[in-house]
Enzyme design. Structure first.
Site, mmCIF file in Angstrom:
data_model
loop_
_atom_site.group_PDB
_atom_site.id
_atom_site.type_symbol
_atom_site.label_atom_id
_atom_site.label_comp_id
_atom_site.label_asym_id
_atom_site.label_seq_id
_atom_site.Cartn_x
_atom_site.Cartn_y
_atom_site.Cartn_z
ATOM 1 N N GLY A 46 48.722 42.725 72.553
ATOM 2 C CA GLY A 46 47.958 42.542 73.778
ATOM 3 C C GLY A 46 47.220 43.807 74.144
ATOM 4 C CD GLN A 51 46.407 48.826 77.055
ATOM 5 O OE1 GLN A 51 46.373 47.599 77.036
ATOM 6 N NE2 GLN A 51 47.265 49.526 76.337
ATOM 7 C CB CYS A 88 52.455 50.353 76.031
ATOM 8 S SG CYS A 88 50.827 50.326 76.787
ATOM 9 C CG LEU A 89 48.492 48.837 71.331
ATOM 10 C CD1 LEU A 89 47.264 47.937 71.226
ATOM 11 C CD2 LEU A 89 48.933 49.301 69.950
ATOM 12 C CG HIS A 130 52.917 45.059 78.424
ATOM 13 N ND1 HIS A 130 53.892 45.961 78.033
ATOM 14 C CD2 HIS A 130 51.728 45.699 78.234
ATOM 15 C CE1 HIS A 130 53.309 47.090 77.646
ATOM 16 N NE2 HIS A 130 51.990 46.948 77.738
ATOM 17 C CD GLU A 131 48.579 43.695 77.290
ATOM 18 O OE1 GLU A 131 47.802 44.536 77.779
ATOM 19 O OE2 GLU A 131 49.433 43.999 76.435
ATOM 20 C CG HIS A 134 48.213 47.569 80.801
ATOM 21 N ND1 HIS A 134 48.316 48.948 80.791
ATOM 22 C CD2 HIS A 134 48.835 47.143 79.682
ATOM 23 C CE1 HIS A 134 48.982 49.322 79.699
ATOM 24 N NE2 HIS A 134 49.321 48.242 79.008
HETATM 25 NI NI NI Z 1 50.401 48.169 77.245
#
Ligand code: NI
Length: 150
Positions: A46, A51, A88-89, A130-131, A134
């Site tokens: 995701g 991000q 998380c990226l 999670h997304e 963000h």
């Molecule tokens: Ni993330």
């Protein structure tokens, strides 16, 4: 194909409340494409627009069941509870246990501006929550226990 550099922890944009999209335009469709390209390149499940440096309420999720594109997503139903490992990226190499709803229903707009509902359990439910976090400037490390670096 437009792969963006993923913004990492410490950048203020990750802590901002992202702005709602008033209308799904070609620019938003381009943003969805860029998010999908960047997600694939990073092998993630995701990615949220902040991000890649864009403070708008747009996310993509792909847990291996096909790409889901969401504009202005909102959780309309939550059920149960499930605790599992998460990363998380934007925080590479860090993992922790996060407790989330086990099932969610998300209401959003698709790339044509149509209202859609996405129901998720398991990893999909986790990725959706999670997304969407963000978009409110919330990172998984804010909620995680047993954080570790791998
Ligand atoms: Ni993330």
């Amino acid at each position: 194909m437009a792969v963006y550099q993923i913004v990492e922890l410490g950048d203020q944009i990750l802590r901002e409340k992202a702005k709602p999209v008033p209308k799904v335009t070609d620019n938003i469709r381009k943003l969805l494409n860029n998010l999908a390209d960047t997600l694939r390149e990073a092998n993630g499940v995701g990615l949220a627009a902040p991000q890649i440096g864009v403070s708008k309420r747009v996310v993509v999720v792909d847990v291996g069941e096909g790409l889901i594109e969401l504009v202005n997503p909102e959780i309309s139903e939550r059920q149960g509870e499930d605790t599992d490992s998460e990363g998380c990226l934007s925080i590479p190499g860090v993992y922790g246990e996060v407790s989330r709803a086990a099932r969610v229903v998300v209401k959003a707009l698709d790339r044509n501006g149509e209202v859609i509902k996405v129901e998720g359990t398991g990893l999909l439910a986790r990725a959706l929550q999670h997304e969407i976090d963000h978009l409110d400037g919330i990172l998984f490390v804010d909620k995680a226990t047993k954080l570790e670096r791998k």
